[in-house]
Design a protein around this motif. Structure first.
Motif, PDB file in Angstrom:
ATOM      1  N   ILE A   6       0.829  -1.202   0.000  1.00 24.71           N
ATOM      2  CA  ILE A   6       0.000   0.000   0.000  1.00 24.71           C
ATOM      3  C   ILE A   6       0.864   1.254   0.000  1.00 24.71           C
ATOM      4  N   CYS A   8       0.140   5.221   0.461  1.00 28.07           N
ATOM      5  CA  CYS A   8      -0.935   6.099   0.918  1.00 28.07           C
ATOM      6  C   CYS A   8      -0.454   7.543   1.053  1.00 28.07           C
ATOM      7  N   ASP A   9      -1.181   8.442   0.422  1.00 28.57           N
ATOM      8  CA  ASP A   9      -0.944   9.874   0.557  1.00 28.57           C
ATOM      9  C   ASP A   9      -1.246  10.321   1.999  1.00 28.57           C
ATOM     10  N   THR A  13      -5.771  12.987   2.749  1.00 28.71           N
ATOM     11  CA  THR A  13      -6.084  11.555   2.695  1.00 28.71           C
ATOM     12  C   THR A  13      -6.096  10.998   4.112  1.00 28.71           C
ATOM     13  N   ILE A  14      -4.933  10.960   4.753  1.00 33.45           N
ATOM     14  CA  ILE A  14      -4.879  10.569   6.162  1.00 33.45           C
ATOM     15  C   ILE A  14      -5.476  11.683   7.031  1.00 33.45           C
ATOM     16  N   LEU A  93       2.893  -0.919   4.403  1.00 34.46           N
ATOM     17  CA  LEU A  93       2.198   0.356   4.279  1.00 34.46           C
ATOM     18  C   LEU A  93       3.228   1.473   4.247  1.00 34.46           C
ATOM     19  N   ILE A  95       3.835   5.551   3.598  1.00 34.18           N
ATOM     20  CA  ILE A  95       3.232   6.872   3.515  1.00 34.18           C
ATOM     21  C   ILE A  95       4.075   7.698   2.546  1.00 34.18           C
ATOM     22  N   ILE A 168      -3.678   4.907  -2.472  1.00 32.64           N
ATOM     23  CA  ILE A 168      -4.749   5.652  -1.801  1.00 32.64           C
ATOM     24  C   ILE A 168      -4.377   7.129  -1.820  1.00 32.64           C
ATOM     25  N   GLY A 169      -5.266   7.970  -2.380  1.00 34.96           N
ATOM     26  CA  GLY A 169      -4.921   9.381  -2.451  1.00 34.96           C
ATOM     27  C   GLY A 169      -6.093  10.271  -2.776  1.00 34.96           C
ATOM     28  N   ASP A 174      -1.068  12.859  -6.572  1.00 36.18           N
ATOM     29  CA  ASP A 174      -1.260  11.408  -6.581  1.00 36.18           C
ATOM     30  C   ASP A 174      -1.589  10.845  -7.968  1.00 36.18           C
ATOM     31  N   PHE A 207     -11.257   5.417   6.222  1.00 39.01           N
ATOM     32  CA  PHE A 207     -10.348   4.284   6.039  1.00 39.01           C
ATOM     33  C   PHE A 207     -11.054   2.954   6.278  1.00 39.01           C
ATOM     34  N   CYS A 210     -11.599   1.988   2.805  1.00 38.34           N
ATOM     35  CA  CYS A 210     -10.367   1.444   2.215  1.00 38.34           C
ATOM     36  C   CYS A 210     -10.164  -0.009   2.624  1.00 38.34           C
TER      37      CYS A 210
END
Length: 220
Positions: A6, A8-9, A13-14, A93, A95, A168-169, A174, A207, A210
């Motif tokens: 994964i 992830c942005d 996003t987060i 994962l 980031i 994921i973004g 992204d 999430f 997700c």
């Protein structure tokens, strides 16, 4: 059997909002707004634009900016459970962020460790903030001005035949990464761009969404 990984942005996003924009609204003079517009319409590269934005803010405001984001930034619902899920099933994962180290690490501190956190770096040694770029574009990147080049990081870490790349973004930073993903989970600007460019994607708002996409679509 494919191995999920994964990417992830972070900003938007987060976190529910873009932290650079939040900082500019609070700490920068009005000149920041046309720079932001030039970044979004891609008339100014991300690297040039972000450097110009932070050069508007005095270095003396570092601690004040960190505390401001710790007090105001909202982590998107389900992120802690998502991180726990990836650890339980040993899904790498990473980031990957166009954000800056001084706030990315501060906001992620209680959720890690992660397999890697890639972002830009700030220097507070001069009167105004200077940004450094430890993750430049590789030879395959077409834009050459990404700053933190997400597709280059993705290529460095993941492109093997047995890898299921999950992206994921939410934003303009992204798009190139999404083009390389096997599964794209998108919202906001990235979702609209995926629709325009015909890139298949799954929408998300939390999430938990997700996790559901990964549970249904990826063999673990």
């Amino acid at each position: 059997m494919t191995r999920p990984i994964i990417f992830c942005d972070f900003d938007g996003t987060i976190t529910e909002t873009d932290n650079i924009i939040s900082l500019m609204k609070t700490f920068a003079p009005p000149e920041w707004e046309p720079v932001k517009d030039d970044i979004l319409n891609q008339s100014l590269s991300i690297k040039e634009g972000v450097s110009k934005l932070f050069s508007l803010i005095p270095s003396s405001q570092k601690e004040e900016m960190i505390q401001y984001l710790l007090d105001t930034a909202v982590i998107r619902k389900g992120f802690k459970e998502f991180v726990d899920y990836t650890k339980e099933y040993e899904i790498p994962l990473y980031i990957v962020s166009g954000g800056i180290d001084f706030f990315v690490h501060a906001l992620l501190k209680e959720y890690g460790p992660f397999n890697g956190v890639y972002c830009n770096e700030a220097s507070f040694n001069d009167s105004t903030i200077a940004i450094h770029w430890p993750h430049p574009c590789d030879d395959h990147c077409e834009s050459k001005g990404c700053g933190c080049c997400k597709p280059s990081i993705l290529r460095m870490l993941s492109l093997t035949k047995d890898t299921e790349v999950i992206v994921i973004g939410d934003s303009v930073t992204d798009i190139e990464m999404a083009k390389l993903g096997d599964t794209v989970i998108a919202r906001d600007y990235l979702a609209h761009t995926c629709e325009e460019k015909g890139i298949p994607y799954h929408p998300f708002e939390s999430f938990h969404d997700c996790m559901e996409v990964i549970k249904k679509g990826v063999k673990i």
